[in-house]
Write an enzyme that holds these catalytic residues in place. Structure first.
Site, short mmCIF file in Angstrom:
data_model
loop_
_atom_site.label_atom_id
_atom_site.label_comp_id
_atom_site.label_asym_id
_atom_site.label_seq_id
_atom_site.Cartn_x
_atom_site.Cartn_y
_atom_site.Cartn_z
CD1 TRP A 99 -1.94 -2.25 1.98
CD2 TRP A 99 -2.86 -1.49 0.10
NE1 TRP A 99 -2.88 -3.17 1.57
CE2 TRP A 99 -3.47 -2.73 0.42
CE3 TRP A 99 -3.27 -0.82 -1.05
CZ2 TRP A 99 -4.46 -3.31 -0.36
CZ3 TRP A 99 -4.28 -1.40 -1.84
CH2 TRP A 99 -4.85 -2.62 -1.49
CG ASP A 166 -2.29 4.19 5.03
OD1 ASP A 166 -3.20 3.95 5.86
OD2 ASP A 166 -2.18 3.59 3.94
CE LYS A 190 -7.33 -2.85 6.83
NZ LYS A 190 -7.09 -4.02 5.99
#
Length: 356
Positions: A99, A166, A190
């Site tokens: 990512w 992030d 999450k």
């Protein structure tokens, strides 16, 4: 039936959050309406978004210098929104996983990207601390936890450059000085809520420093002015976030959750390290407390099928490694009970005893 949910996301949520959010879908606050039917501009919803904002600031110990936004598009949209709003000429990035690599790819469309460290040549199994952030960067971007491979930053650099992070897969899992970050973003599925909402925590004074034309939906300042309802937001996910944040406070806050998460992770890593059939390939100082990746030491399809069959029989779900990596991955987020980790460890011990 007891199910042990190790999915990486969407993932396990606290049972009481599931119950309250499910009830709200049938009858929200005894109004006779479903939460899914109320207006996003109604007093009821405005109270939800206000309370959720206050909870975020209180739990993260942030003052009113920060704006809290509840947006859509996942972390993937933030890969572009961040440079759209913050990059004038160039920015520094760490390439610590899949990512992070995608964030770099998008940022390159807006200006020069200086990659201070890349773990790609080592399959992202470690995160270096030996990098220097040049003083002429518009911002520095990092990914705190890498969900696919299972690495985590344990410390963050001290710098006068705005730090963007992030935190999609480890937000609110540990106590940090969140004021060291100028912008934090995290997809919700999450540790916070259901899928479909992304939280952005941004220090307001870093915005609008450069003259540029930004499309309205991509402009953080416009979202702040509209209190996250420039367009219809994900009402359900924001409400579920509020319930989860209340649950976090009721658990005792981030210090308590951090202790629990460290304990769960240590138990599982200790078992992997001493089990003759499994291994973890991450450098020990970079092992994630949220996503524990492991593999069979020897590539053996029959043994892999056998372990998969046992997990299915025992109602252990979500252990498959990412499609790009294979192996196994146990995501042990805040809401995953210790009992599930202990149960997985017992299964691994029995498997070792039977097949070693």
């Amino acid at each position: 039936m007891k199910v042990h949910n190790f999915n990486a996301g969407p993932s396990v949520l606290p049972k009481e959050v599931l119950k309250k959010s499910a009830q709200s879908v049938i009858n929200f606050n005894d109004s006779g309406l479903s939460l899914l039917e109320i207006s996003h501009r109604s007093i009821d919803f405005l109270e939800i978004i206000e309370k959720t904002t206050l909870l975020v600031k209180r739990i993260m110990n942030l003052n009113d210098d920060y704006a809290i936004l509840f947006l859509q598009g996942g972390a993937t949209l933030q890969f572009s929104m961040v440079p759209y709003n913050l990059m004038n000429q160039k920015a520094a990035y760490l390439d610590t996983g899949f990512w992070a690599h995608n964030a770099i790819k998008e940022a390159k469309k807006f200006g020069e990207v200086i990659v201070l460290f890349s773990g790609k040549n080592k399959n992202y199994t470690y995160i270096s601390k030996n990098y220097h952030i040049p003083c002429d960067m518009d911002y520095f971007h990092c990914t705190s936890n890498n969900t696919i491979i299972g690495t985590q930053m344990k410390i963050f650099p001290q710098t006068s450059t705005p730090v963007v992070c992030d935190m999609s897969s480890d937000i609110l899992s540990r106590k940090l000085d969140f004021s060291q970050f100028s912008l934090i973003y995290a997809s919700a599925q999450k540790n916070i809520s259901s899928a479909g909402m992304t939280i952005v925590i941004v220090k307001k004074d870093i915005l609008g420093k450069f003259k540029k034309t930004i499309p309205s939906y991509m402009d953080y300042k416009i979202h702040i002015q509209n209190n996250s309802i420039l367009n219809t937001p994900n009402v359900f996910s924001i409400y579920t976030s509020m319930l989860t944040l209340e649950w976090i406070e009721n658990q005792g806050g981030l210090s308590i959750l951090e202790e629990q998460n460290q304990y769960k992770a240590k138990l599982l890593y200790d078992e992997i390290d001493k089990n003759h059939l499994f291994e973890n390939k991450i450098h020990k100082e970079n092992r994630s407390n949220m996503n524990v990746s492991f593999f069979l030491k020897e590539k053996n399809l029959e043994l892999e099928k056998e372990f998969n069959k046992i997990c299915k029989k025992e109602n252990i779900v979500g252990l498959d490694g990412h499609r790009y990596l294979g192996g196994y991955r146990a995501s042990i987020y805040n809401a995953l009970p210790l009992e599930s980790v202990q149960f997985l460890i017992e299964i691994m011990k029995k498997f070792e005893k039977k097949f070693s």
